[in-house]
Design a protein around this motif. Structure first.
Motif, PDB file in Angstrom:
ATOM      1  N   ARG A 385     -28.748-100.839 -13.927  1.00 59.25           N
ATOM      2  CA  ARG A 385     -27.671-100.064 -14.551  1.00 59.25           C
ATOM      3  C   ARG A 385     -27.844 -99.925 -16.064  1.00 59.25           C
ATOM      4  NH1 ARG A 385     -24.463 -97.321 -16.463  1.00 59.25           N
ATOM      5  NH2 ARG A 385     -22.345 -96.781 -15.812  1.00 59.25           N
ATOM      6  N   SER A 387     -28.752 -98.658 -19.446  1.00 60.14           N
ATOM      7  CA  SER A 387     -29.050 -97.271 -19.801  1.00 60.14           C
ATOM      8  C   SER A 387     -29.861 -97.178 -21.086  1.00 60.14           C
ATOM      9  CB  SER A 387     -27.746 -96.487 -19.972  1.00 60.14           C
ATOM     10  OG  SER A 387     -27.012 -96.978 -21.081  1.00 60.14           O
ATOM     11  N   ALA A 390     -27.737 -97.695 -24.183  1.00 55.59           N
ATOM     12  CA  ALA A 390     -27.391 -99.106 -24.315  1.00 55.59           C
ATOM     13  C   ALA A 390     -28.545 -99.903 -24.903  1.00 55.59           C
ATOM     14  CB  ALA A 390     -26.999 -99.672 -22.954  1.00 55.59           C
ATOM     15  N   GLY A 488     -22.045-103.678 -22.575  1.00 49.63           N
ATOM     16  CA  GLY A 488     -20.854-102.861 -22.786  1.00 49.63           C
ATOM     17  C   GLY A 488     -21.159-101.384 -22.816  1.00 49.63           C
ATOM     18  N   VAL A 489     -22.200-100.989 -23.564  1.00 45.75           N
ATOM     19  CA  VAL A 489     -22.549 -99.571 -23.654  1.00 45.75           C
ATOM     20  C   VAL A 489     -23.023 -99.052 -22.296  1.00 45.75           C
ATOM     21  CG1 VAL A 489     -24.080 -97.896 -24.746  1.00 45.75           C
ATOM     22  CG2 VAL A 489     -23.064 -99.725 -26.111  1.00 45.75           C
ATOM     23  N   SER A 490     -23.750 -99.877 -21.541  1.00 48.20           N
ATOM     24  CA  SER A 490     -24.215 -99.443 -20.221  1.00 48.20           C
ATOM     25  C   SER A 490     -23.046 -99.130 -19.296  1.00 48.20           C
ATOM     26  CB  SER A 490     -25.093-100.523 -19.583  1.00 48.20           C
ATOM     27  OG  SER A 490     -26.301-100.681 -20.276  1.00 48.20           O
ATOM     28  N   LEU A 491     -22.000 -99.952 -19.366  1.00 49.75           N
ATOM     29  CA  LEU A 491     -20.855 -99.764 -18.488  1.00 49.75           C
ATOM     30  C   LEU A 491     -20.041 -98.525 -18.847  1.00 49.75           C
ATOM     31  CD1 LEU A 491     -19.640-103.462 -18.119  1.00 49.75           C
ATOM     32  CD2 LEU A 491     -20.931-102.102 -16.464  1.00 49.75           C
ATOM     33  N   PHE A 492     -20.148 -98.065 -20.092  1.00 47.33           N
ATOM     34  CA  PHE A 492     -19.356 -96.919 -20.535  1.00 47.33           C
ATOM     35  C   PHE A 492     -20.193 -95.657 -20.738  1.00 47.33           C
ATOM     36  CE2 PHE A 492     -16.569-100.449 -21.581  1.00 47.33           C
ATOM     37  CZ  PHE A 492     -15.326 -99.968 -21.179  1.00 47.33           C
ATOM     38  N   THR A 493     -21.438 -95.685 -20.289  1.00 50.60           N
ATOM     39  CA  THR A 493     -22.281 -94.484 -20.349  1.00 50.60           C
ATOM     40  C   THR A 493     -22.805 -94.184 -18.955  1.00 50.60           C
ATOM     41  OG1 THR A 493     -24.200 -95.854 -20.941  1.00 50.60           O
ATOM     42  CG2 THR A 493     -22.994 -94.822 -22.745  1.00 50.60           C
TER      43      THR A 493
END
Length: 512
Positions: A385, A387, A390, A488-493
């Motif tokens: 996951r 990204s 991220a 955090g960035v991976s979860l929101f992108t």
């Protein structure tokens, strides 16, 4: 020197893969020897960071932290980098996260954590020539550059691998000689066992764990483990083995090979004292010879790996992958060899022009490497996951926190302390003294104010920290930040494409 030259001077007409990854023909055992020879750089890094005391006290901490880092690299990273099948660390990150943005950042990170260390290695040659042969330091630096080129220029990774195997063999021989000479000084077989118990074993530094500064001891071990697992010039050896399993094994056996060298540290310390007595007796002469051989072999093993690591990243990732993807094989090899020459030459100039800055940068190498690479590599391999955005954000955040904690307490101590005083290890007395000098500064004028400012600055610097952690161990804060930002960035992108997720899945399948 003849042994090293013979190892490095291979046939010129070799394929590109031979220059970058030794044609992926390095057996695990020999690759482990090359890793162990390069690992000697950690001694320099830790010593500059204040991790080793007099007479190499604390070498056990080195073994635990550095050995843990090699094992982490062998378990989590090395076989998957080999399964990828590329040539460089930035190339892997670009393939995993989609290259245009992250590749230049990865190359920059390699330069940040490797170039000062290469300059420091050349400084070591300068000091060695001045101490042993009464030659100018410039001559020693020039000699170091010439030998690094001999060990890398013709065959690239092939030359480096053969040279490092020879260098490890000589390091091991020097270590055994040092131990035998120390035991010989006991004069009787009965005394040898007593010497090991009374002098050699305590010299390993087990008592180092009992020191008061538990925070920096913990930070040292964490940065050793994370930094060793992330050092580009060690990880690049993952690409040289025939199979992913060989890559894993080579890092495991390198722990044993490196441990053999580190266990001889007390004997080297004893010989170092004897060598500088300059009395002309047999022990002094043997000690100086053994130390010279070991120092030159260690410096060359590290310096050659650093120079080739930087040059490969510049020539392959920046020149070939970004600037001229249609370049011919002949042009690529020419640029690769030219890059080695330029990197070694620039490092020599930096060593002569800014020696203190290079030493400071070398002390920070472990933290910089861990901050830049560990989150991106670990999550890139083990979390589909993760990204591209991220990875870029995580690398930038890790490097930013690391550089901020290394630089800000020295350049803006007042602002640093006042913005994060709640995290400082300052005592009540130190805080009171700081506040008193702050008030005095604003209440005085003229020359008196300058004197108060000097005292205020001197009071601020020791308490401008987070929990008392030294600047060289900034990776203790930067690595967790990198992981958190990347997650955090991976979860929101948006999730990576199906192709990227299949790529990650394929890495694991090919390592079984």
């Amino acid at each position: 020197m003849l042994i090293f030259a013979r190892a490095g001077l291979v046939r010129v007409a070799r394929p590109v893969s031979d220059f970058y990854v030794a044609a992926r023909l390095m057996p695990a055992m020999f690759n482990g020897m090359a890793i162990a020879a390069s690992f000697m750089a950690v001694l320099v890094f830790v010593g500059l960071a204040g991790g080793l005391g007099p007479d190499w006290q604390g070498v056990t901490t080195l073994l635990l932290g550095g050995g843990a880092g090699l094992i982490v690299a062998g378990v989590l990273l090395a076989p998957y980098l080999r399964a990828y099948g590329g040539y460089t660390l930035p190339d892997f990150l670009a393939e995993r996260f989609g290259g245009d943005k992250i590749r230049p950042l990865a190359v920059l990170a390699i330069i940040l954590c490797s170039f000062p260390a290469l300059a420091t290695v050349l400084l070591g040659f300068g000091m060695l020539s001045a101490a042993l042969f009464s030659l100018p330091a410039v001559t020693g630096i020039g000699f170091g550059v010439a030998m690094i080129l001999v060990c890398t220029l013709i065959g690239g990774m092939r030359s480096l691998s053969l040279s490092q195997i020879a260098q490890y063999a000589l390091l091991l021989a020097a270590s055994l000689t040092a131990v035998m000479v120390v035991l010989w000084q006991a004069e009787t077989l009965l005394g040898e066992s007593q010497l090991l118990i009374d002098e050699v074993i305590p010299g390993l530094g087990l008592q180092d764990f009992a020191q008061d500064d538990a925070v920096n001891r913990f930070a040292l071990i964490c940065c050793l483990a994370a930094g060793t697992a992330s050092l580009p010039f060690l990880l690049m050896r993952s690409f040289t083995t025939p199979t992913p399993g060989n890559a894993r094994t080579s890092f495991f056996v390198s722990v044993l090979f490196a441990g053999a060298l580190c266990l001889a540290a007390p004997a080297f310390a004893a010989l170092f004292e004897a060598a500088w007595v300059k009395s002309g007796d047999n022990l002094s002469m043997i000690a100086e010879g053994v130390l010279t051989v070991a120092a030159i072999a260690g410096l060359l093993a590290v310096g050659s790996a650093l120079a080739l690591c930087i040059a490969n990243a510049v020539s392959y990732d920046l020149y070939f992958k970004d600037a001229h993807p249609t370049a011919s094989t002949r042009r690529r090899l020419f640029v690769a060899r030219l890059s080695v020459i330029l990197v070694a030459g620039l490092a020599a100039l930096a060593a002569m022009a800014e020696p203190q800055a290079m030493l400071t940068g070398t002390a920070a190498a472990l933290s910089l490497a861990a901050s830049a690479f560990l989150p991106a590599l670990v999550l890139g391999v083990w979390w589909k996951r993760a990204s591209a955005d991220a990875a870029l954000a995580g690398m930038i955040a890790g490097l930013a926190v690391c550089l901020y904690y290394m630089i800000a307490p020295h350049t803006i101590p007042f602002a640093f302390f006042e913005s994060s005083s709640v995290f400082s290890n300052a005592t009540d007395a130190q805080r009171s003294a700081y506040e008193s000098l702050q008030q005095s500064y604003y209440l005085t004028n003229g020359a008196a104010q300058e004197a108060v400012l000097a005292k205020w600055d001197a009071a601020a610097r020791p308490i401008a920290n987070w929990w008392g952690v030294r600047g060289a161990f900034a990776g203790l804060f930067a690595v967790p930040v990198g992981f958190l930002v990347m997650i955090g960035v991976s979860l929101f992108t948006a999730a990576p494409s199906e192709d990227v997720q299949r790529f990650v899945k394929g890495l694991r399948e090919r390592t079984v």
